[in-house]
Design a protein around this motif. Structure first.
Motif, mmCIF file in Angstrom:
data_model
loop_
_atom_site.group_PDB
_atom_site.id
_atom_site.type_symbol
_atom_site.label_atom_id
_atom_site.label_comp_id
_atom_site.label_asym_id
_atom_site.label_seq_id
_atom_site.Cartn_x
_atom_site.Cartn_y
_atom_site.Cartn_z
ATOM 1 N N ASP A 2 -1.682 -6.755 2.479
ATOM 2 C CA ASP A 2 -0.244 -6.840 2.238
ATOM 3 C C ASP A 2 0.441 -5.550 2.698
ATOM 4 O O ASP A 2 -0.177 -4.492 2.790
ATOM 5 N N ARG A 3 1.709 -5.673 3.038
ATOM 6 C CA ARG A 3 2.454 -4.576 3.659
ATOM 7 C C ARG A 3 2.630 -3.364 2.749
ATOM 8 O O ARG A 3 2.628 -2.231 3.220
ATOM 9 N N LYS A 4 2.777 -3.601 1.471
ATOM 10 C CA LYS A 4 2.931 -2.466 0.548
ATOM 11 C C LYS A 4 1.660 -1.618 0.528
ATOM 12 O O LYS A 4 1.715 -0.391 0.614
ATOM 13 N N ALA A 7 1.326 0.159 3.879
ATOM 14 C CA ALA A 7 2.249 1.297 3.959
ATOM 15 C C ALA A 7 1.685 2.501 3.227
ATOM 16 O O ALA A 7 1.738 3.629 3.729
ATOM 17 N N GLN A 55 6.634 6.273 4.423
ATOM 18 C CA GLN A 55 5.891 5.009 4.348
ATOM 19 C C GLN A 55 5.317 4.791 2.952
ATOM 20 O O GLN A 55 5.455 3.719 2.388
ATOM 21 N N GLN A 65 9.635 -2.721 2.861
ATOM 22 C CA GLN A 65 8.490 -3.123 3.681
ATOM 23 C C GLN A 65 8.855 -3.153 5.163
ATOM 24 O O GLN A 65 8.047 -2.782 6.019
ATOM 25 N N ARG A 69 7.053 -0.827 7.971
ATOM 26 C CA ARG A 69 6.468 -1.457 9.167
ATOM 27 C C ARG A 69 7.015 -0.796 10.430
ATOM 28 O O ARG A 69 6.269 -0.485 11.360
ATOM 29 N N TRP A 110 -0.563 -3.953 11.056
ATOM 30 C CA TRP A 110 0.840 -4.279 10.793
ATOM 31 C C TRP A 110 1.203 -5.646 11.346
ATOM 32 O O TRP A 110 1.925 -6.415 10.715
ATOM 33 N N SER A 113 -0.286 -8.244 9.013
ATOM 34 C CA SER A 113 -0.068 -8.062 7.571
ATOM 35 C C SER A 113 0.831 -9.161 7.017
ATOM 36 O O SER A 113 1.530 -9.853 7.742
ATOM 37 N N GLU A 115 3.635 -10.111 3.658
ATOM 38 C CA GLU A 115 4.542 -9.509 2.684
ATOM 39 C C GLU A 115 3.844 -9.407 1.336
ATOM 40 O O GLU A 115 3.080 -10.288 0.949
#
Length: 128
Positions: A2-4, A7, A55, A65, A69, A110, A113, A115
């Motif tokens: 996941d993006r979180k 990051a 980030q 997010q 990204r 990325w 990935s 959300e």
């Protein structure tokens, strides 16, 4: 991934790599070769710390997010481009080719990935 989480992971990676030449230039040069313009190395290092911190603190909102990204792909793409252009003709150490692989890996992560789940804040914090 996941993006979180991505990051936070890439952000932490960039902070550590940015701090390294700032804290111990000698070991950095032992791996990546001697540097003529140490001020430039320290400047890039400071930008890496700043990008990484932004980030890592981007949050789980849709806007956060998206910003993480953008920073992640943009930073990795520029670093990979410099590595791939300058390392083969040996203008910089061939060790930077390993960094290019890492940076291309961040881009791949990325692009694949998803959300973060549980995201209920769809608005930018400055929006009403």
């Amino acid at each position: 991934m996941d993006r979180k989480s991505l990051a936070r992971l890439q952000g932490s990676f960039n902070v550590v790599n940015g701090l390294w030449p700032s804290v111990h230039m000698r070991s950095f040069e032992a791996i990546f070769g001697p540097k003529k313009d140490k001020w430039l190395v320290r400047t890039v290092a400071g930008l890496m710390v700043t990008n990484g911190a932004a980030q890592a603190r981007s949050g789980s909102s849709e806007h956060g997010q998206a910003q993480a990204r953008l920073i992640g792909i943009g930073t990795a793409a520029k670093l990979a481009a410099v590595d791939l252009i300058c390392a083969p003709p040996r203008r910089i150490s061939r060790m930077y080719l390993l960094d290019a692989v890492t940076e291309l890996g961040w881009i791949y992560l990325w692009l694949t990935s998803r959300e973060a789940t549980g995201n209920t804040d769809k608005k930018h914090p400055t929006e009403s």
